[in-house]
Motif scaffolding. Structure first.
Motif, PDB file in Angstrom:
ATOM      1  N   ASN A  89       0.769  -1.132   0.095  1.00 39.41           N
ATOM      2  CA  ASN A  89       0.047   0.024   0.025  1.00 39.41           C
ATOM      3  C   ASN A  89       0.881   1.293   0.206  1.00 39.41           C
ATOM      4  N   THR A  90       1.795   1.465  -0.851  1.00 36.14           N
ATOM      5  CA  THR A  90       2.648   2.552  -1.151  1.00 36.14           C
ATOM      6  C   THR A  90       2.262   3.260  -2.673  1.00 36.14           C
ATOM      7  N   ASP A  96       5.511  10.429   3.675  1.00 33.45           N
ATOM      8  CA  ASP A  96       4.262   9.637   4.496  1.00 33.45           C
ATOM      9  C   ASP A  96       2.815  10.451   4.353  1.00 33.45           C
ATOM     10  N   LYS A  97       2.647  11.001   3.330  1.00 33.94           N
ATOM     11  CA  LYS A  97       1.236  11.501   3.067  1.00 33.94           C
ATOM     12  C   LYS A  97       0.251  10.479   3.030  1.00 33.94           C
ATOM     13  N   LYS A  98      -0.893  10.292   3.622  1.00 34.22           N
ATOM     14  CA  LYS A  98      -1.796   9.101   3.868  1.00 34.22           C
ATOM     15  C   LYS A  98      -3.250   9.473   3.071  1.00 34.22           C
ATOM     16  N   TYR A  99      -3.549   8.342   2.309  1.00 33.02           N
ATOM     17  CA  TYR A  99      -4.743   8.404   1.454  1.00 33.02           C
ATOM     18  C   TYR A  99      -5.445   7.244   1.987  1.00 33.02           C
ATOM     19  N   THR A 100      -6.764   7.591   2.280  1.00 31.91           N
ATOM     20  CA  THR A 100      -7.752   6.500   2.605  1.00 31.91           C
ATOM     21  C   THR A 100      -8.542   6.211   1.463  1.00 31.91           C
ATOM     22  N   THR A 137      -5.565   2.000   3.298  1.00 29.34           N
ATOM     23  CA  THR A 137      -5.112   3.309   3.546  1.00 29.34           C
ATOM     24  C   THR A 137      -3.540   3.207   2.741  1.00 29.34           C
ATOM     25  N   TYR A 138      -3.067   4.183   2.091  1.00 35.95           N
ATOM     26  CA  TYR A 138      -1.913   4.112   1.261  1.00 35.95           C
ATOM     27  C   TYR A 138      -1.167   5.139   1.745  1.00 35.95           C
ATOM     28  N   THR A 139       0.182   4.981   1.647  1.00 35.26           N
ATOM     29  CA  THR A 139       1.378   6.174   2.130  1.00 35.26           C
ATOM     30  C   THR A 139       1.926   6.574   0.873  1.00 35.26           C
ATOM     31  N   LYS A 146       5.353   8.272  -0.904  1.00 36.42           N
ATOM     32  CA  LYS A 146       6.597   8.340  -0.989  1.00 36.42           C
ATOM     33  C   LYS A 146       7.123   9.379  -2.241  1.00 36.42           C
TER      34      LYS A 146
END
Length: 319
Positions: A56-57, A96-100, A110-112, A114
């Motif tokens: 999940n990146t 490390d911005k998160k997307y859900t 949830t993705y991180t 980079k």
């Protein structure tokens, strides 16, 4: 007889196996995925991130020559799914911005993010040699401070500057440094302006440019300089206040202001107050009414600095 018995036994076994067989469906794939992450703020082209569905990146490989200080993504998700927040531009230093992603069945994923900058050149930055005094770069509050480097891009927000006071350890972050091309060279110049309230003293300069960090070899020495001001034309009534802005300096210890009219009488302009950037003065009630077109000669006195004299245009009307 024996052969017939064996035949009937095999047929019975085959029928039994066939009767017990049934179809087992595979579990449906989760519908809470990011399927596409596109960078849309590139001129005449687009760029796509690499999405790893196992860990999940989302990885953006950003060539440095694009000169982006932020990326503006367009995100495609599974059918029927939604992002829990509206995609907004992301600074290239934000890791490390998160997307859900939320599926129609309520499940989430949830993705991180980079961001990896493709910059094979080792970062180098130097001060202009003619600005160095005894091995230090000398600068002033509100003074444009310049250094050169091999940034291979230009724009604002590409460089982060940390000014670290060598005596107090206080860190001042500068996020609005600007990179510009130097004509006739392969290098670029970067500019930033120390703010009006910066403490004087010696600073270590730490530069962050995408994924590289360096410390400038020579320190930056911030000192004060002779206070100076701009003298715009002023129209004012008796008893009112007037103000003047600082010019390439800050106001320090303003003591008094006088103005001499038509090379004759001199009047005090009491100091109401001043900040590093502006002074405010009072025009006395008995100040002569008239138009003094560059015949008003001002004298400004500062503690521990020489007086500053300016010829200005002043128009005073009755209150």
């Amino acid at each position: 007889m024996k052969h017939k018995y064996t035949y009937f036994l095999l047929m019975a076994l085959l029928v039994g196996i066939t009767a017990c067989k049934k179809t087992i469906d595979l579990e449906p794939l989760p519908q809470n995925k990011i399927l596409e992450y596109k960078i849309s703020n590139l001129k005449d082209t687009v760029m796509y991130a690499a999405i790893n569905q196992l860990n999940n990146t989302i990885t953006v490989y950003l060539p440095v020559f694009y000169g982006l200080s932020l990326i503006d993504p367009e995100i495609k998700v599974s059918e029927g799914a939604t992002l829990t927040e509206v995609p907004m531009p992301v600074g290239v230093y934000e890791q490390d911005k998160k997307y859900t992603v939320k599926a129609a069945d309520g499940s989430t994923n949830t993705y991180t993010l980079k961001i990896k900058v493709m910059n094979p050149v080792k970062l180098n930055a130097i001060w202009p040699a003619n600005y160095l005094v005894n091995g230090e770069m000398i600068s002033y509050p509100l003074n444009s401070t310049v250094f050169s480097g091999n940034f291979n891009a230009f724009g604002t927000g590409l460089i982060q500057v940390d000014l670290i006071n060598k005596k107090s350890g206080k860190v001042i972050k500068v996020n609005d440094a600007e990179i510009a091309w130097r004509p006739g060279t392969i290098e670029q110049s970067a500019f930033f302006t120390p703010n009006a309230t910066i403490d004087t003293g010696v600073y270590q300069l730490n530069l962050k440019y995408y994924d590289q960090d360096i410390i400038m070899k020579e320190p930056l020495h911030i000192v004060h300089r002779q206070p100076d001001l701009l003298m715009p034309s002023k129209n004012v009534k008796q008893g009112e206040s007037i103000s003047f802005p600082a010019f390439q300096s800050i106001f320090l210890g303003l003591k008094s202001v006088k103005v001499k009219l038509n090379d004759k009488d001199t009047y005090d302009l009491p100091v109401i107050g001043f900040t590093p950037l502006e002074m405010t003065l009072k025009v006395p009630d008995n100040f002569p009414v008239g138009i003094y077109d560059y015949t008003a000669y001002f004298t400004f006195e500062f503690e521990n600095w020489k007086a500053v004299s300016k010829l200005g245009s002043l128009s005073v009307s009755a209150k």
